[in-house]
Write a protein that holds these residues in place. Sequence first.
Motif, PDB file in Angstrom:
ATOM      1  N   ARG A 219       0.826  -1.194   0.000  1.00  0.00           N
ATOM      2  CA  ARG A 219       0.000   0.000   0.000  1.00  0.00           C
ATOM      3  C   ARG A 219       0.869   1.256   0.000  1.00  0.00           C
ATOM      4  O   ARG A 219       0.580   2.232  -0.703  1.00  0.00           O
ATOM      5  CB  ARG A 219      -0.936   0.004   1.209  1.00  0.00           C
ATOM      6  CG  ARG A 219      -2.132  -0.925   1.059  1.00  0.00           C
ATOM      7  CD  ARG A 219      -3.146  -0.725   2.162  1.00  0.00           C
ATOM      8  NE  ARG A 219      -2.625  -1.005   3.489  1.00  0.00           N
ATOM      9  CZ  ARG A 219      -2.607  -2.203   4.071  1.00  0.00           C
ATOM     10  NH1 ARG A 219      -3.093  -3.258   3.430  1.00  0.00           N
ATOM     11  NH2 ARG A 219      -2.133  -2.366   5.285  1.00  0.00           N
ATOM     12  N   GLU A 220       1.938   1.243   0.777  1.00  0.00           N
ATOM     13  CA  GLU A 220       2.835   2.407   0.804  1.00  0.00           C
ATOM     14  C   GLU A 220       3.497   2.614  -0.557  1.00  0.00           C
ATOM     15  O   GLU A 220       3.614   3.744  -1.034  1.00  0.00           O
ATOM     16  CB  GLU A 220       3.894   2.225   1.894  1.00  0.00           C
ATOM     17  CG  GLU A 220       3.348   2.366   3.299  1.00  0.00           C
ATOM     18  CD  GLU A 220       4.376   2.051   4.369  1.00  0.00           C
ATOM     19  OE1 GLU A 220       5.549   1.760   4.020  1.00  0.00           O
ATOM     20  OE2 GLU A 220       4.014   2.099   5.553  1.00  0.00           O
ATOM     21  N   LYS A 221       3.924   1.518  -1.199  1.00  0.00           N
ATOM     22  CA  LYS A 221       4.521   1.620  -2.525  1.00  0.00           C
ATOM     23  C   LYS A 221       3.499   2.128  -3.545  1.00  0.00           C
ATOM     24  O   LYS A 221       3.823   2.953  -4.402  1.00  0.00           O
ATOM     25  CB  LYS A 221       5.068   0.265  -2.975  1.00  0.00           C
ATOM     26  CG  LYS A 221       6.356  -0.117  -2.286  1.00  0.00           C
ATOM     27  CD  LYS A 221       6.892  -1.424  -2.836  1.00  0.00           C
ATOM     28  CE  LYS A 221       8.193  -1.786  -2.140  1.00  0.00           C
ATOM     29  NZ  LYS A 221       8.778  -2.996  -2.695  1.00  0.00           N
ATOM     30  N   ALA A 222       2.265   1.645  -3.429  1.00  0.00           N
ATOM     31  CA  ALA A 222       1.216   2.080  -4.345  1.00  0.00           C
ATOM     32  C   ALA A 222       0.933   3.576  -4.157  1.00  0.00           C
ATOM     33  O   ALA A 222       0.760   4.315  -5.131  1.00  0.00           O
ATOM     34  CB  ALA A 222      -0.049   1.268  -4.145  1.00  0.00           C
ATOM     35  N   LYS A 223       0.889   4.030  -2.871  1.00  0.00           N
ATOM     36  CA  LYS A 223       0.662   5.454  -2.601  1.00  0.00           C
ATOM     37  C   LYS A 223       1.803   6.305  -3.159  1.00  0.00           C
ATOM     38  O   LYS A 223       1.569   7.354  -3.769  1.00  0.00           O
ATOM     39  CB  LYS A 223       0.528   5.698  -1.106  1.00  0.00           C
ATOM     40  CG  LYS A 223      -0.793   5.265  -0.527  1.00  0.00           C
ATOM     41  CD  LYS A 223      -0.848   5.557   0.959  1.00  0.00           C
ATOM     42  CE  LYS A 223      -2.121   5.026   1.584  1.00  0.00           C
ATOM     43  NZ  LYS A 223      -2.168   5.261   3.040  1.00  0.00           N
ATOM     44  N   ALA A 224       3.040   5.851  -2.974  1.00  0.00           N
ATOM     45  CA  ALA A 224       4.189   6.601  -3.483  1.00  0.00           C
ATOM     46  C   ALA A 224       4.151   6.642  -5.018  1.00  0.00           C
ATOM     47  O   ALA A 224       4.409   7.690  -5.636  1.00  0.00           O
ATOM     48  CB  ALA A 224       5.487   5.961  -2.999  1.00  0.00           C
ATOM     49  N   TYR A 225       3.808   5.517  -5.627  1.00  0.00           N
ATOM     50  CA  TYR A 225       3.715   5.448  -7.084  1.00  0.00           C
ATOM     51  C   TYR A 225       2.644   6.406  -7.600  1.00  0.00           C
ATOM     52  O   TYR A 225       2.870   7.160  -8.556  1.00  0.00           O
ATOM     53  CB  TYR A 225       3.412   4.007  -7.506  1.00  0.00           C
ATOM     54  CG  TYR A 225       3.215   3.815  -8.983  1.00  0.00           C
ATOM     55  CD1 TYR A 225       4.307   3.763  -9.847  1.00  0.00           C
ATOM     56  CD2 TYR A 225       1.935   3.699  -9.517  1.00  0.00           C
ATOM     57  CE1 TYR A 225       4.127   3.584 -11.206  1.00  0.00           C
ATOM     58  CE2 TYR A 225       1.745   3.527 -10.873  1.00  0.00           C
ATOM     59  CZ  TYR A 225       2.838   3.465 -11.715  1.00  0.00           C
ATOM     60  OH  TYR A 225       2.661   3.289 -13.048  1.00  0.00           O
ATOM     61  N   LEU A 226       1.491   6.395  -6.938  1.00  0.00           N
ATOM     62  CA  LEU A 226       0.411   7.291  -7.338  1.00  0.00           C
ATOM     63  C   LEU A 226       0.796   8.758  -7.142  1.00  0.00           C
ATOM     64  O   LEU A 226       0.475   9.613  -7.968  1.00  0.00           O
ATOM     65  CB  LEU A 226      -0.869   6.974  -6.580  1.00  0.00           C
ATOM     66  CG  LEU A 226      -1.603   5.700  -7.011  1.00  0.00           C
ATOM     67  CD1 LEU A 226      -2.770   5.419  -6.063  1.00  0.00           C
ATOM     68  CD2 LEU A 226      -2.090   5.813  -8.432  1.00  0.00           C
ATOM     69  N   ALA A 227       1.477   9.053  -6.029  1.00  0.00           N
ATOM     70  CA  ALA A 227       1.896  10.434  -5.765  1.00  0.00           C
ATOM     71  C   ALA A 227       2.882  10.909  -6.836  1.00  0.00           C
ATOM     72  O   ALA A 227       2.762  12.035  -7.351  1.00  0.00           O
ATOM     73  CB  ALA A 227       2.512  10.538  -4.377  1.00  0.00           C
ATOM     74  N   ASP A 228       3.851  10.051  -7.197  1.00  0.00           N
ATOM     75  CA  ASP A 228       4.832  10.411  -8.229  1.00  0.00           C
ATOM     76  C   ASP A 228       4.138  10.651  -9.570  1.00  0.00           C
ATOM     77  O   ASP A 228       4.423  11.629 -10.271  1.00  0.00           O
ATOM     78  CB  ASP A 228       5.893   9.316  -8.389  1.00  0.00           C
ATOM     79  CG  ASP A 228       6.844   9.254  -7.209  1.00  0.00           C
ATOM     80  OD1 ASP A 228       6.890  10.234  -6.428  1.00  0.00           O
ATOM     81  OD2 ASP A 228       7.540   8.235  -7.064  1.00  0.00           O
TER      82      ASP A 228
ATOM     83  N   THR B  57       1.004  11.395 -10.023  1.00  0.00           N
ATOM     84  CA  THR B  57       0.144  12.574  -9.929  1.00  0.00           C
ATOM     85  C   THR B  57       0.964  13.838 -10.169  1.00  0.00           C
ATOM     86  O   THR B  57       0.536  14.733 -10.893  1.00  0.00           O
ATOM     87  CB  THR B  57      -0.544  12.626  -8.556  1.00  0.00           C
ATOM     88  OG1 THR B  57      -1.322  11.438  -8.393  1.00  0.00           O
ATOM     89  CG2 THR B  57      -1.438  13.841  -8.432  1.00  0.00           C
ATOM     90  N   LEU B  58       2.160  13.908  -9.570  1.00  0.00           N
ATOM     91  CA  LEU B  58       3.030  15.064  -9.789  1.00  0.00           C
ATOM     92  C   LEU B  58       3.446  15.166 -11.258  1.00  0.00           C
ATOM     93  O   LEU B  58       3.485  16.262 -11.821  1.00  0.00           O
ATOM     94  CB  LEU B  58       4.272  14.966  -8.895  1.00  0.00           C
ATOM     95  CG  LEU B  58       4.034  15.172  -7.396  1.00  0.00           C
ATOM     96  CD1 LEU B  58       5.326  14.935  -6.616  1.00  0.00           C
ATOM     97  CD2 LEU B  58       3.514  16.578  -7.135  1.00  0.00           C
TER      98      LEU B  58
ATOM     99  N   GLU C 114       0.695  21.549 -16.524  1.00  0.00           N
ATOM    100  CA  GLU C 114       1.230  22.910 -16.491  1.00  0.00           C
ATOM    101  C   GLU C 114       1.988  23.221 -17.779  1.00  0.00           C
ATOM    102  O   GLU C 114       1.882  24.322 -18.325  1.00  0.00           O
ATOM    103  CB  GLU C 114       2.150  23.096 -15.286  1.00  0.00           C
ATOM    104  CG  GLU C 114       1.419  23.150 -13.953  1.00  0.00           C
ATOM    105  CD  GLU C 114       2.363  23.231 -12.760  1.00  0.00           C
ATOM    106  OE1 GLU C 114       3.561  23.516 -12.966  1.00  0.00           O
ATOM    107  OE2 GLU C 114       1.897  23.013 -11.636  1.00  0.00           O
ATOM    108  N   SER C 115       2.747  22.247 -18.263  1.00  0.00           N
ATOM    109  CA  SER C 115       3.483  22.451 -19.514  1.00  0.00           C
ATOM    110  C   SER C 115       2.536  22.657 -20.684  1.00  0.00           C
ATOM    111  O   SER C 115       2.760  23.516 -21.538  1.00  0.00           O
ATOM    112  CB  SER C 115       4.391  21.251 -19.802  1.00  0.00           C
ATOM    113  OG  SER C 115       5.365  21.111 -18.809  1.00  0.00           O
ATOM    114  N   VAL C 116       1.467  21.889 -20.714  1.00  0.00           N
ATOM    115  CA  VAL C 116       0.478  22.035 -21.785  1.00  0.00           C
ATOM    116  C   VAL C 116      -0.184  23.406 -21.699  1.00  0.00           C
ATOM    117  O   VAL C 116      -0.389  24.072 -22.723  1.00  0.00           O
ATOM    118  CB  VAL C 116      -0.564  20.890 -21.727  1.00  0.00           C
ATOM    119  CG1 VAL C 116      -1.744  21.176 -22.635  1.00  0.00           C
ATOM    120  CG2 VAL C 116       0.075  19.563 -22.097  1.00  0.00           C
TER     121      VAL C 116
END
Length: 126
Positions: A31-40, A42-43, A50-52
């Motif tokens: 779950r922690e890895k999934a949250k970190a993956y999703l956060a990365d 998302t950023l 923003e670039s678009v």
Amino acid sequence: MRSFMEGLLFGTVVGGLLGLLNAPHSGKENREKAKAYLADNTLAVEDLNESVQGLRKAIQSLTNEGLASVNAVSEEITRSIESFTQQAQPRINRINDKLAVLTEDIEKATANMETQPPAAADKPNQ
């Protein structure tokens, strides 16, 4: 078709359960890895967004500048044509006047040639 969908659903459930049971990490770690993956991700998506947006603004700015340049060039060409026309008009009038005089002279010469008898040099010798 129904049996295919049931098989697909059954395979998904069984595959998910087997994946959870055979995972090398605990559920908390996953779950922690999934949250970190999703956060990365998302950023990354936010940065891309923003670039678009920046690209859209740049394109809009270039479009506006291009239209302004086209308008300015168009106005300058119009002014140049008007200036040329104003400068050339007296010349055109002089040419038309000379053409009228020349046409009148040609008409007079033609009329004179028609009314005069042929010259003596044109008569045959007797």
